[in-house]
Motif scaffolding. Structure first.
Motif, PDB file in Angstrom:
ATOM      1  N   LEU A 132      59.531  31.900  34.980  1.00 21.85           N
ATOM      2  CA  LEU A 132      60.957  32.581  34.225  1.00 21.85           C
ATOM      3  C   LEU A 132      61.448  33.914  34.626  1.00 21.85           C
ATOM      4  O   LEU A 132      62.633  34.226  34.776  1.00 21.85           O
ATOM      5  CB  LEU A 132      60.958  32.207  32.388  1.00 21.85           C
ATOM      6  N   LEU A 190      57.075  27.475  32.963  1.00 21.33           N
ATOM      7  CA  LEU A 190      57.860  28.825  32.845  1.00 21.33           C
ATOM      8  C   LEU A 190      57.054  30.022  32.605  1.00 21.33           C
ATOM      9  O   LEU A 190      57.406  31.229  32.941  1.00 21.33           O
ATOM     10  CB  LEU A 190      59.016  28.836  31.884  1.00 21.33           C
ATOM     11  N   ALA A 236      66.179  27.080  30.538  1.00 21.48           N
ATOM     12  CA  ALA A 236      64.663  26.949  30.164  1.00 21.48           C
ATOM     13  C   ALA A 236      63.908  26.626  29.004  1.00 21.48           C
ATOM     14  O   ALA A 236      63.344  26.975  28.390  1.00 21.48           O
ATOM     15  CB  ALA A 236      64.292  28.506  30.432  1.00 21.48           C
ATOM     16  N   ARG A 291      59.602  31.704  24.136  1.00 16.55           N
ATOM     17  CA  ARG A 291      59.686  31.804  25.628  1.00 16.55           C
ATOM     18  C   ARG A 291      60.433  33.079  25.910  1.00 16.55           C
ATOM     19  O   ARG A 291      60.369  33.776  27.005  1.00 16.55           O
ATOM     20  CB  ARG A 291      60.067  30.351  26.084  1.00 16.55           C
ATOM     21  N   GLY A 338      65.340  27.405  35.529  1.00 16.62           N
ATOM     22  CA  GLY A 338      64.677  28.577  35.148  1.00 16.62           C
ATOM     23  C   GLY A 338      63.273  28.360  36.153  1.00 16.62           C
ATOM     24  O   GLY A 338      62.473  29.343  36.511  1.00 16.62           O
ATOM     25  N   VAL A 344      70.042  33.051  28.492  1.00 13.98           N
ATOM     26  CA  VAL A 344      68.682  32.096  28.923  1.00 13.98           C
ATOM     27  C   VAL A 344      68.660  31.206  27.747  1.00 13.98           C
ATOM     28  O   VAL A 344      68.563  31.510  26.354  1.00 13.98           O
ATOM     29  CB  VAL A 344      67.336  32.993  29.124  1.00 13.98           C
ATOM     30  N   ALA A 367      66.602  29.090  26.077  1.00 11.87           N
ATOM     31  CA  ALA A 367      65.208  28.589  25.692  1.00 11.87           C
ATOM     32  C   ALA A 367      64.792  28.927  24.382  1.00 11.87           C
ATOM     33  O   ALA A 367      65.529  29.617  23.477  1.00 11.87           O
ATOM     34  CB  ALA A 367      64.352  29.775  26.605  1.00 11.87           C
TER      35      ALA A 367
END
Length: 216
Positions: free
Chosen positions: A31, A21, A9, A55, A97, A49, A51
């Motif tokens: 997401l 997302l 993501a 986020r 994601g 994750v 990211a």
């Protein structure tokens, strides 16, 4: 065999024009829906994750299994490699994601196939007529759709195989768009699991409306 999940993501959503997302689908972000599906899957021990911090923070903290964050890389494959550095499990599932409609039972089916074959991916058989064009976008010939598949995620592998594959990709200075392509560089066949329900990737604004409709 335990299985960790890496949810990629880290993208900038350039084609979307806004953070896709973070877009909401029936009360949950794209997401969050992806993360929740893996949290609800038996056999998944934790979720990583890949990211940016903001986020990741938007996901909250109310999860039944460990949730970790890792920074992304220049290319998708670099982001996955970064996530792999946190994996201690025997299997690893890599998921986009931006595919929020994946279901726990579908993920579980892919885990079972990966346990048996060492590598498995969710995929969709090509059913449309396929054409090859010339450089000016005029149709020139049909392409047989027999044995053709659209790749989806999750893509699940023995962790040691995926690490070996990415080492080979790095050694040969290749750019790959998914993990199936990576493991193919070391000659590993990947079991294709037919997707039983829509598993679209959110790419353009209209996909948000389509996902809403599919959930209804």
């Amino acid at each position: 065999m335990r299985c960790a999940a890496i949810i990629v993501a880290a993208g900038s959503s350039r084609r979307m024009g806004f953070d896709k997302l973070a877009a909401e689908i029936r009360g949950s972000s794209v997401l969050r829906r992806s993360v929740d599906a893996f949290m609800a899957t038996e056999g998944i021990t934790r979720v990583i994750v890949v990211a940016p911090e903001d986020r990741f923070a938007s996901l909250g903290s109310d999860f039944p299994k460990p949730l970790l964050r890792m920074d992304g890389g220049k290319e998708r494959q670099n982001s996955v490699e970064n996530g792999l550095s946190l994996v201690m499990e025997e299997l690893v599932a890599v998921h986009d994601g931006a595919r929020p409609l994946v279901k726990p039972e579908t993920i579980a089916a892919c885990i079972l196939a990966a346990r048996e074959h060492g590598a498995a991916t969710l995929a969709r058989q090509v059913t449309e007529t396929i054409k090859r064009s010339d450089a000016d976008a005029f149709s020139r010939e049909s392409v047989s759709r027999e044995n053709l598949w659209f790749m989806e995620t999750p893509q699940i592998f023995r962790s040691d195989l995926l690490r070996e594959a990415y080492a080979e990709v790095s050694k040969r200075e290749l750019v790959v768009t998914d993990e199936v392509s990576a493991v193919e560089t070391i000659g590993i066949p990947v079991k294709l699991i037919a997707s039983p329900s829509p598993n679209l990737k959110i790419t353009v604004p209209a996909d948000i409306e389509l996902a809403e409709a599919l959930l209804k």
